[in-house]
Design an enzyme around this catalytic site. Sequence first.
Site, PDB file in Angstrom:
ATOM      1  N   GLU A 175       0.837  -1.203   0.000  1.00 10.23           N
ATOM      2  CA  GLU A 175       0.000   0.000   0.000  1.00 10.23           C
ATOM      3  C   GLU A 175       0.867   1.247   0.000  1.00 10.23           C
ATOM      4  OE1 GLU A 175      -3.456  -0.248   2.751  1.00 10.23           O
ATOM      5  OE2 GLU A 175      -3.026   1.838   3.236  1.00 10.23           O
ATOM      6  N   ASP A 210       0.247   5.360   0.652  1.00 10.81           N
ATOM      7  CA  ASP A 210      -0.826   6.225   1.161  1.00 10.81           C
ATOM      8  C   ASP A 210      -0.530   7.715   1.183  1.00 10.81           C
ATOM      9  OD1 ASP A 210      -2.463   4.088   2.027  1.00 10.81           O
ATOM     10  OD2 ASP A 210      -1.298   3.886   3.856  1.00 10.81           O
ATOM     11  N   GLU A 236      -2.755  10.417   3.180  1.00 11.65           N
ATOM     12  CA  GLU A 236      -3.939  10.580   4.037  1.00 11.65           C
ATOM     13  C   GLU A 236      -3.947  12.004   4.574  1.00 11.65           C
ATOM     14  OE1 GLU A 236      -4.894   6.238   5.903  1.00 11.65           O
ATOM     15  OE2 GLU A 236      -3.091   7.239   6.623  1.00 11.65           O
TER      16      GLU A 236
END
Length: 279
Positions: free
Chosen positions: A96, A98, A100
């Site tokens: 993953e 990310d 955010e």
Amino acid sequence: MKSCLLLILLIYFFSQGDSSTFNENFAISWGNDHVKLSKDGQTVQLLMDRVSGSGFASKNQFLFGSFNMKIKLVPGNSAGTVTAYYMSSDSSAHDEIDFEFLGNLPKKGYHLQTNVFASGVGNREQRIKLWFDPTADFHNYSILWNQNQLVFSVDSIPIRVFKNNERIGVPYPKNRSMKIIASLWNGEDWATDGGKVKIDWSNAPFIASYQGFEVDGCVASASSKSCTGHWWQQPEFQGLSRNQLKRLRWVQRNYMFYDYCKDKSQSFSSVPPECAINP
Ligand SMILES: *[C@@H]1O[C@H](CO)[C@@H](O)[C@H](O)[C@H]1NC(C)=O
Ligand SMILES: *[C@@H]1O[C@H](CO)[C@@H](O)[C@H](O)[C@H]1NC(C)=O
């Protein structure tokens, strides 16, 4: 005749602009009636209220490439909300990448958290503040991902690099294809001031807007080994240029306020080995 052909070619290249419509590459994945697509297909709004958040995902999975999204974040009091733009594989020991965006009280400003999971292991958070108001306008958030490095950029300024350090035993995301995912969700139990500041629902619906939908990656099935020979594998994308490195240092010096590599409270038995090597 020749110049006419040249003109046509030029028009062709410049019309391959830097945005695609939503439907070309993406589809709604969560909270159907909380996703609003503009008529021209160029802008998507994700909404969140007490009933639901929302999200969308790429139709394809990719192994390496360049993935850019323009995002305008939830304005006003966004405390407790998380607006996400990330890539994720769907296998259990997953990979993953990310972005955010952690909502906040209006005066305090957003925190941008990045993280990298490889073979199911994450815990590699970094957090920065931004040098502009990300709720006033769209800005370009991008991921460059090849066999050697992952570069997170904001308006083409690198904010983080995660290098392939497999030679010293650090797993690197490189053999699981990933979807591109965007979502707006309730993260009030951790996102703002460690979970102390909750969502003020009187401000709902919260709205984050997305544009651009640029995808330039190797479309892959989970086992593909054929994603070689693309532009992002050229030598100049295997590391940062001196100028990019300078800009990264500028971000790190002035805007980074959390780095897992320097977090003494983390329960790492020792500093993760990649910390000594990543720029
Ligand atoms: C977004 O940033 C990436 C990485 O720097 C760049 O390649 C791309 O052209 C940018 N897109 C837009 C629309 O500015
Ligand atoms: C992918 O890489 C991991 C370690 O990085 C390895 O354990 C796994 O067997 C690899 N899978 C494939 C399909 O090559």
